[in-house]
Design an enzyme around this catalytic site. Sequence first.
Site, PDB file in Angstrom:
ATOM      1  N   ASP A 190       0.810  -1.218   0.000  1.00 33.97           N
ATOM      2  CA  ASP A 190       0.000   0.000   0.000  1.00 33.97           C
ATOM      3  C   ASP A 190       0.843   1.267   0.000  1.00 33.97           C
ATOM      4  OD1 ASP A 190       0.768  -0.650   2.593  1.00 33.97           O
ATOM      5  OD2 ASP A 190      -0.995   0.270   3.505  1.00 33.97           O
ATOM      6  N   GLY A 235      -2.214  -5.142  18.454  1.00 36.79           N
ATOM      7  CA  GLY A 235      -0.979  -5.821  18.104  1.00 36.79           C
ATOM      8  C   GLY A 235      -1.169  -7.097  17.316  1.00 36.79           C
ATOM      9  N   LEU A 271      -4.870  -6.136  13.034  1.00 40.13           N
ATOM     10  CA  LEU A 271      -6.251  -5.849  12.629  1.00 40.13           C
ATOM     11  C   LEU A 271      -6.557  -4.354  12.626  1.00 40.13           C
ATOM     12  CD1 LEU A 271      -8.185  -8.710  14.446  1.00 40.13           C
ATOM     13  CD2 LEU A 271      -7.021  -8.714  12.236  1.00 40.13           C
ATOM     14  N   SER A 317      -5.311   0.875  15.368  1.00 39.98           N
ATOM     15  CA  SER A 317      -4.843   2.266  15.281  1.00 39.98           C
ATOM     16  C   SER A 317      -5.632   3.040  14.238  1.00 39.98           C
ATOM     17  CB  SER A 317      -3.347   2.313  14.964  1.00 39.98           C
ATOM     18  OG  SER A 317      -3.054   1.638  13.764  1.00 39.98           O
ATOM     19  N   ASP A 352      -5.215   0.697   5.711  1.00 43.28           N
ATOM     20  CA  ASP A 352      -5.948   0.448   6.955  1.00 43.28           C
ATOM     21  C   ASP A 352      -7.031   1.488   7.172  1.00 43.28           C
ATOM     22  OD1 ASP A 352      -4.101  -1.539   7.185  1.00 43.28           O
ATOM     23  OD2 ASP A 352      -3.032  -0.669   8.883  1.00 43.28           O
ATOM     24  N   TYR A 408       9.263  -2.178  10.621  1.00 40.78           N
ATOM     25  CA  TYR A 408       8.405  -1.677   9.530  1.00 40.78           C
ATOM     26  C   TYR A 408       9.119  -0.562   8.766  1.00 40.78           C
ATOM     27  CZ  TYR A 408       4.222   0.403   7.342  1.00 40.78           C
ATOM     28  OH  TYR A 408       3.291   0.899   6.449  1.00 40.78           O
TER      29      TYR A 408
END
Length: 394
Positions: A38, A124, A127, A130, A174, A224
């Site tokens: 993404d 965590g 899913l 945040s 997300d 990340y």
Amino acid sequence: MEKLINYTIEAFQSVFESEPESIFLAPGRINIIGEHVDYSDGFVLPAAIDKYICFAVRKVDNSENCTFFAKDFDDSFSFNITQKQSPVSQMWVNYLLGVFNVIQESGKKIGGLQVAFSSTIPMGSGLSSSAALECGFAFILNELFDLNLTKKDLALIGQKSEHTFVGVKCGIMDQFASVFGKEHQVIMLDCNSLEHQYFEANIEGYSLVLFDSCVKHTHLTSGYNDRRKDVDKAKKILWKKFPEVEKFRDFSFSMLDEVRAEIGETSYKRSLYLLKEIKRVEKAAKALSEGNIKYLGTLLSETHSGLSTEFEVSCKELDFMVEETLKEEGVLGARIMGGGFGGCSINLIKSENVDDVIEKITQKYKVDFGIEMKVYRVKISDGINEYERNEFII
């Protein structure tokens, strides 16, 4: 869902000694396929799910304060809406302050507010709790203070909040899924243009089940951003050599091979995974629309292999979980889901075999790692919504 709503309302009543005026639900998300693409001009195939953050909210006239109560942390925070905000030590607060900061910088005004929230989205686990928190708060401000923001605006505000106040260079998937989700449908999202289309999630007879490794991670400490740097290094060299190419997804495998020595083996592997994954998403959308569930499962398993060996964001627990799950009868595909380094696997299983697979993998995982695996049976749901109080009885 009603249990979560009532629980959140009771938390609001206890802390603020008054009744909330509005209730909002912001869903988490799964991503069927398209992991880590993404932020690389790729396509993804997410969907909102029936795990939520519930917000109980009341406007406070003639007040310059916005006060949050996070029921799950038993923690509160208040700030003055007339002042410029900066990140604070309480990490959960920064997701909210970041949203306020983006809106404040745009010149839009909000008033005083009291907010209590609680969640059924496991933190965590990949899913996107945040994104639900960020976009849920942005949605609330938009609704209550008539900010005239579009759904696209809300998703971008959530993303910018995470970039600036949390320090994670997340992509847009997300936030987009949490805002744009539709029941029984997946979203094929072009992360470059934000153009999107919906596909019916026609998987009757099959179930999407999440196995939580209970290995917790945060993107800040999981590498990340390191993966972003690896990919950015490759992009810079690719575009220098092939300036005519407009989007990363349009680079060919042969082009990548040409710069392999220059970018180094690590950046090469990262980029190879991304280019292959982008193509898998297109294949998966076609398979889903045609009801070719067997091929969809094959693509999921291919993605896990790439995430484990090329992008290297898996871990021994998830590799074990996926490998053992794929051995079981009725399992069509399995892979790690989310940013990586822990969290959940997403598993495509014949509905008639789900209970048996859960029992066997839970037992095997406990024997090998001493960890009680958690299981989330999820259904594809609508995106962020306001719910009427009269729908629920306290």
